[in-house]
Design an enzyme around this catalytic site. Structure first.
Site, mmCIF file in Angstrom:
data_model
loop_
_atom_site.group_PDB
_atom_site.id
_atom_site.type_symbol
_atom_site.label_atom_id
_atom_site.label_comp_id
_atom_site.label_asym_id
_atom_site.label_seq_id
_atom_site.Cartn_x
_atom_site.Cartn_y
_atom_site.Cartn_z
ATOM 1 N N ASP A 1 0.637 -1.438 -0.013
ATOM 2 C CA ASP A 1 0.045 0.052 -0.115
ATOM 3 C C ASP A 1 1.011 1.345 -0.044
ATOM 4 O O ASP A 1 0.749 2.234 0.709
ATOM 5 C CB ASP A 1 -0.915 0.144 1.179
ATOM 6 C CG ASP A 1 -1.537 -1.324 1.495
ATOM 7 O OD1 ASP A 1 -1.775 -1.873 0.421
ATOM 8 O OD2 ASP A 1 -1.808 -1.618 2.710
ATOM 9 N N GLU B 1 -11.297 -1.388 -3.829
ATOM 10 C CA GLU B 1 -10.765 -0.688 -2.747
ATOM 11 C C GLU B 1 -9.528 0.040 -3.477
ATOM 12 O O GLU B 1 -9.254 0.143 -4.483
ATOM 13 C CB GLU B 1 -10.330 -1.714 -1.626
ATOM 14 C CG GLU B 1 -9.261 -2.511 -2.084
ATOM 15 C CD GLU B 1 -8.807 -3.614 -0.909
ATOM 16 O OE1 GLU B 1 -9.196 -3.561 0.155
ATOM 17 O OE2 GLU B 1 -7.737 -4.488 -1.186
#
Length: 330
Positions: free
Chosen positions: A46, A214
């Site tokens: 991420d 997401e």
């Protein structure tokens, strides 16, 4: 005789010019370095990235699946990396009873129009926002009462993680976030921010597209707004990156026919790539993302990777070639 001397003189000048050009090309070639994947050792996911005074700052989730702080690295050339400490979070604890309150992940860091640095990050299943005078902190909560920016109860149907802040050309900031539960029903929320970079200017809207799950990322190219996202399951080879395009930061966004631009490749040297960020350097766009590291564990470990991001003449994002590597100027 005079004519002969002129020819010799011009030839010597030309030779000198050619020699200088060869030296320049040699220096330029030497200044290029090819980056392979993963870009650094260890297990992180991420990523977000900013550049300040010639230094790149990479912040990322520490695997497996978060830690009490973020993984932070600085580099000037993507060859040598230095591990840093970002001093975040301090006393931020998720209030959700169903979340691991000590885990922090999925940061977004950017520089505001006031030259301060802003971080939006997930702690458990809530969003927190901080501000600092430097990319490494110390950070303070943007909310005076030291509470989450988005609580887990604010949007019950949304898994409130993966924040992304985008500042448009006019200086207006927007916040995006959202995922789903049990790998289904992902939601992308979007809202305009007031000048304090934390107060909502209006009611958040759902801008979810067909394949969104997401990890939203907003960028503006070719006078259009590109909502990029991750689709699939982050624990296996279905995880991938896609995008949709709109004429406004708040949508609506329409997915392209070839919406999937980064996925597990044919020889499985890249598995489950996703949750990325994008940056531009020396006229070239790059995509920084994580991929799954194959291992026989009950949990998934991920690695940070870097590739070029390119467009066709119509502004469509081309499929990312994960086997090509990138050339980067040192």
């Amino acid at each position: 005789m005079i004519f002969k001397r002129l020819i010799q003189k011009n030839w010597m000048s030309l030779s000198l010019i050619l020699l200088c050009l060869q030296c320049i090309l040699a220096i330029k070639t030497k200044a290029q370095v090819r980056i392979g994947n993963p870009i650094l050792p260890g297990y992180f996911a991420d990523p977000t990235i900013i550049k300040e005074k010639g230094v790149f700052y990479i912040c990322a989730t520490i695997d497996p699946w978060g830690d009490k702080e973020l993984g932070v690295f600085t580099t000037k050339d993507f060859v040598k990396f230095d591990r840093q400490h970002i001093n975040w979070p301090t006393k931020q604890v998720c209030t959700s009873p169903s979340s691991n309150t000590s885990m922090v992940w999925a940061p977004c860091v950017l520089k505001g129009k006031d030259n301060k640095f802003y971080m939006y990050v997930a702690v458990g299943s809530e969003l927190w926002a901080g501000v600092s005078n430097t990319p490494l902190g110390p950070w303070r909560n943007l909310k005076a009462d030291n509470t989450p920016l988005v609580k887990y109860t604010d949007f019950p149907l949304v898994h409130n993680i993966d924040p992304e802040c985008f500042i448009d050309d006019d200086g207006q900031a927007y916040l995006y976030w959202g995922s789903g539960y049990n790998w289904v029903n992902g939601h992308c929320m979007a809202v305009k921010l007031k000048g304090d970079m934390v107060t909502f200017d209006g009611i958040p809207v759902d801008v979810t597209t067909t394949h969104y799950f997401e990890a939203p990322l907003m960028r503006k190219w070719h006078n259009k707004y590109y909502l990029m996202f991750s689709n699939g399951k982050a624990t296996d080879a279905t995880y991938c990156v896609g995008y949709a395009v709109g004429t406004s930061p708040l949508g609506p966004f329409i997915e392209e026919k070839n919406w999937k631009i980064l996925e597990t490749n044919a020889d499985s040297t890249t598995i489950g790539p996703g949750h990325h960020t994008v940056f531009r350097e020396n006229g070239q766009d790059y995509i920084l993302y994580h991929r799954i590291f194959p291992q026989n564990k009950a949990y998934v470990l991920r690695q940070l990777c870097l590739d070029s991001l390119d467009f066709d003449n119509n502004g469509h994002i081309l499929k990312v070639n994960t086997n090509r590597g990138v050339k980067f100027s040192k």
